[in-house]
Design a protein around this motif. Structure first.
Motif, PDB file in Angstrom:
ATOM      1  N   GLY A 408       2.836   5.511  -1.844  1.00  0.00           N
ATOM      2  CA  GLY A 408       1.635   6.174  -2.355  1.00  0.00           C
ATOM      3  C   GLY A 408       0.411   5.269  -2.320  1.00  0.00           C
ATOM      4  N   ILE A 411      -0.896   5.205   1.216  1.00  0.00           N
ATOM      5  CA  ILE A 411      -1.594   6.465   1.514  1.00  0.00           C
ATOM      6  C   ILE A 411      -2.968   6.471   0.850  1.00  0.00           C
ATOM      7  CG2 ILE A 411      -1.548   8.959   1.150  1.00  0.00           C
ATOM      8  CD1 ILE A 411       1.553   8.752   1.297  1.00  0.00           C
ATOM      9  N   LEU A 412      -3.028   6.050  -0.425  1.00  0.00           N
ATOM     10  CA  LEU A 412      -4.305   5.984  -1.145  1.00  0.00           C
ATOM     11  C   LEU A 412      -5.278   5.044  -0.449  1.00  0.00           C
ATOM     12  CD1 LEU A 412      -3.717   5.872  -5.016  1.00  0.00           C
ATOM     13  CD2 LEU A 412      -5.182   7.434  -3.749  1.00  0.00           C
ATOM     14  N   ALA A 415      -6.646   6.641   2.589  1.00  0.00           N
ATOM     15  CA  ALA A 415      -7.528   7.753   2.214  1.00  0.00           C
ATOM     16  C   ALA A 415      -8.860   7.231   1.689  1.00  0.00           C
ATOM     17  CB  ALA A 415      -6.836   8.628   1.169  1.00  0.00           C
ATOM     18  N   GLN A 455      -7.813  12.421  -3.172  1.00  0.00           N
ATOM     19  CA  GLN A 455      -6.547  13.041  -3.574  1.00  0.00           C
ATOM     20  C   GLN A 455      -6.122  14.108  -2.570  1.00  0.00           C
ATOM     21  OE1 GLN A 455      -5.272  14.018  -7.821  1.00  0.00           O
ATOM     22  NE2 GLN A 455      -5.850  16.047  -7.104  1.00  0.00           N
ATOM     23  N   SER A 458      -4.882  12.485   0.652  1.00  0.00           N
ATOM     24  CA  SER A 458      -3.577  11.856   0.400  1.00  0.00           C
ATOM     25  C   SER A 458      -2.467  12.892   0.429  1.00  0.00           C
ATOM     26  CB  SER A 458      -3.595  11.132  -0.951  1.00  0.00           C
ATOM     27  OG  SER A 458      -4.533  10.083  -0.958  1.00  0.00           O
ATOM     28  N   THR A 519       6.543  10.429   4.547  1.00  0.00           N
ATOM     29  CA  THR A 519       5.599  10.608   3.432  1.00  0.00           C
ATOM     30  C   THR A 519       5.912  11.833   2.590  1.00  0.00           C
ATOM     31  OG1 THR A 519       4.053  11.799   4.882  1.00  0.00           O
ATOM     32  CG2 THR A 519       3.741   9.414   4.634  1.00  0.00           C
TER      33      THR A 519
END
Length: 722
Positions: A408, A411-412, A415, A455, A458, A519
């Motif tokens: 996570g 991914i954040l 993003a 968000q 993501s 993911t």
């Protein structure tokens, strides 16, 4: 032996860099006259209306602004943001020094972003990172200008109207050489000084001057000519005023700054806030691990969560032992371990190590020495021994939760860079089973839309079920592959690269943590919030997987509970709350009206208790006001009614006395000072305070002495008139 050994490659270091070469080739006197700087200097000249080359002081200031604007642009383009430590603090000093010299050139408002725009325009054809990050560079500089304007507005008057004049008053005193504590008090009480320095700070500075005051003309002159560590630290810690700038301004007034003392104050503050937590002790434990004589642990946890192995060493209380029994807390090293040792923000694994005679519960896993994996925990059953064959089993659900959160954070990160720009870089993280935390470089709070975009992107990548793969390679090859590697970070010769992609690569990072296989296994990623953690750094907190599901359940239960309490459907809750808030505001206004009426009545009663002190009207009384604002309104009412008066009003608010004093202008001319009356009255109540000659505020610690303090006001007025 006096002989001279020739250099292996005879050469002369002339320092002939690009800029010096340009000076020679362009037949100029210095680098500021070359085409590297002329466009920037011309821009500063157009902003200030002052030509370059006509005045030495003006030329120096223009050079500082030009050179510092260029340096700041390149630093920010490389990913550095203003902060209070390391390279971030260097950048902050560079920007703020440029702003100060711009002010000396007459530029009162924001201007540095315009100079930076010229730098970017001039250099970006060669240095692409400037044009790629232009918006971010100008935004950083603009925000730093705003912050420094606030520091200048509050800190500069304190320095130039308070600390420096106080020093000059003492230096000009004819008693210099035999100055005593009372002379310091007299200088401090001067209206120009007392009115410029807040009471609490004034007391600290006065104490520092009185305590350290030496004897003898030379000693006192040197002592007074040096701003103390207290003054410099207060300017920095309370007002954000850089110590280097304090020193520069002080030198312009013939004063010095105790920088060594300032550094001691800074170190003391750091020591106070520094955590001393560590894994199983300090250097002694480090030596104990190194002296075990066992080889490096083989980590097999990327592919396995269960592994047959053998106990290589056991430590109990920091001492190597051959076996351990039930209830004993130990640290165990096994030859092959599936347990992930805490690192890269991811917490260490938990689980069990089971042998034929006993079971150990692993509470934490660390790597206190490079290459060594240490499992810490308690023997739950039987006993364990060195050399024993065991089975190591990772607590699977916890590992998966940590892996979801670690993936996570990747991914954040991607993003954030997509939404905010490539200047975003990781500054720290926490990947715990129950939540994740991601720290990153960015100079301002994310807007609601930006946070929602991060968000949304993501979760779009989570739903896209991107493949998560990893491989080991050299650092240089990883960079060529596009893996994120940042200025200032340290990497080994061999690194592990984690990639998230379905065709196009979304995230490629150097990382040693554990991750999901795709993911989609992250589940939903929910951003809980975003906040500042210091200059130029932000923090996002989020949950994934099971924790995200639990969050949805909890929030739904709260909404249902509110719906039942308010007897309103969930869909109508917002409108119902708006109605309650409107009713509450109306009641507050009604209550304020009642309080004003009540206080007006108390003020009118005080009109009947006016005392005459040597021809001066004095009103000293207690009030039921719930704060200083109400007391000031009462004081204004009494002044309007009486014309010429000294007012002293006291109230006890939440157990602590508050005092407001007022003196009308005609009585100030006769020598009365509201600040002095407030200060001396508050002393009776065990407090302190002060302020301007016309109005002051003070507080106390002993509410039982409020009446006694007010009874002493007439005597203070009489003393002030004499």
């Amino acid at each position: 032996d006096g002989g001279r050994t020739p250099l292996p490659a005879p050469s002369v270091d002339t320092g002939m860099g690009l800029e010096r070469a340009a000076v020679i080739l362009q037949s100029k006197n210095n680098i500021y006259e070359t085409d590297l700087f002329v466009p920037i200097i011309d821009r500063i000249g157009s902003l200030t209306g002052k030509p370059y080359g006509t005045d030495t002081e003006t030329d120096y200031a223009i050079r500082v602004v030009a050179e510092h604007a260029r340096a700041a642009s390149f630093l920010i383009g490389d990913g550095v943001v203003p902060g209070n430590e390391g390279r971030g603090y260097v950048l902050r000093r560079v920007i703020r020094r440029a702003i100060r010299y711009g002010r000396q050139l007459g530029l009162e408002g924001p201007f540095l972003t315009q100079v930076v725009a010229e730098v970017i325009s001039h250099f970006s054809p060669v240095y692409k990172e400037l044009s790629e990050n232009q918006e971010f560079i100008q935004r950083v500089v603009g925000l730093e200008e705003e912050r420094f304007a606030e520091a200048i507005q509050t800190g500069l008057p304190l320095l130039e109207d308070g600390f420096i004049p106080l020093r000059k008053l003492l230096l000009e005193n004819p008693k210099l050489g035999t100055l005593a504590a009372d002379d310091v008090s007299t200088a401090v009480a001067t209206d120009s000084v007392a009115g410029s320095i807040p009471t609490g700070i004034l007391e600290i500075v006065t104490g520092a001057l009185q305590t350290g005051l030496p004897q003898g003309a030379d000693a006192q002159r040197e002592f007074i000519q040096t701003l103390s560590d207290v003054e410099t630290f207060t300017l920095y810690d309370t007002y954000g005023f850089p110590p280097e700038l304090t020193a520069e301004i002080a030198r312009e007034h013939g004063l010095e700054v105790d920088m060594a003392g300032f550094e001691r104050e800074m170190e003391a503050q750091k020591q106070q806030s520094r955590s001393s937590a560590s894994f199983s002790g300090g250097m002694e434990m480090q030596s104990a691990y190194e002296e075990l004589g066992v080889g490096p642990s083989e980590f097999v946890g990327y592919a396995l969560t269960q592994q047959d192995s053998a106990i290589a060493a056991i430590l109990s209380g920091g001492v190597s032992v051959d076996h351990a029994t039930q209830g004993q807390q130990v640290e165990v090293i096994i030859s092959q371990s599936p347990f992930y040792a805490e690192g890269g923000g991811q917490l260490g694994d938990r689980g069990t190590i089971s042998g034929s005679k006993g079971v150990m519960y692993v509470e934490d896993t660390q790597s206190p020495v490079a290459g060594l994996i240490v499992q810490r925990g308690t023997v739950q059953q039987g006993d364990i021994s060195v050399g024993e064959s065991v089975t190591a089993q990772v607590e699977l659900d916890r590992r998966l939760d940590s892996s979801r959160n670690h993936s996570g954070t990747h991914i954040l990160h991607a993003a954030l860079r997509s939404v905010l720009g490539p200047h975003v870089r990781q500054a720290g993280s926490l990947c715990a089973p129950e939540r994740l935390r991601f720290d990153f470089s960015h100079v301002s709070a994310l807007t609601k839309d930006e946070l929602l975009s991060v968000q949304s992107l993501s979760n779009d990548k989570v739903r896209g079920n991107l493949n998560v793969t990893s491989h080991e390679t050299s650092y240089s090859e990883a960079v060529r592959e596009g893996a994120l590697a940042f200025f200032g970070d340290r990497y080994g010769d061999v690194v592990r690269v984690v990639t998230m992609a379905n065709g196009d690569k979304f995230s490629v990072e150097v990382c040693g943590g554990t991750h999901v296989a795709a993911t989609g296994q992250v589940g939903t990623l929910v951003v809980l919030g975003e906040s500042s953690i210091g200059g130029g750094m932000r923090r996002i907190e989020a949950v994934t997987g099971r924790a995200a599901e639990e969050l949805f359940v909890q929030q739904n239960e709260r909404l249902e509970a509110l719906s039942q309490k308010l007897q309103t459907p969930v869909a109508d809750l917002e409108a119902r709350l708006d109605s309650f808030m409107e009713e509450n505001d109306a009641l507050k206004k009604q209550l304020e009206g009642f309080q004003k009426t009540s206080l007006r009545g108390e003020a009118e009663e005080l009109l009947g208790k006016v005392q005459d002190v040597d021809g001066v009207q004095v009103v000293a009384g207690r009030t039921s006001a719930d704060g200083a604002d109400g007391m000031r309104e009462m004081g204004d009412f009494l002044k309007d009614k009486l014309g010429s008066v000294v007012v002293a009003l006291a109230a006890v608010v939440e157990g602590s006395p508050i005092l407001i004093t007022m003196v009308t202008p005609d009585l100030v001319e006769r020598g009365l000072h509201a600040g002095n009356i407030a200060r001396d009255t508050a002393k009776v109540m065990g407090g302190g305070g002060g302020g301007r000659p016309e109005m002051a505020q003070a507080g106390g610690k002993q509410p039982e002495k409020v009446d006694e303090a007010l009874d002493g006001v007439p005597a203070l007025v009489r003393q002030g008139l004499s």
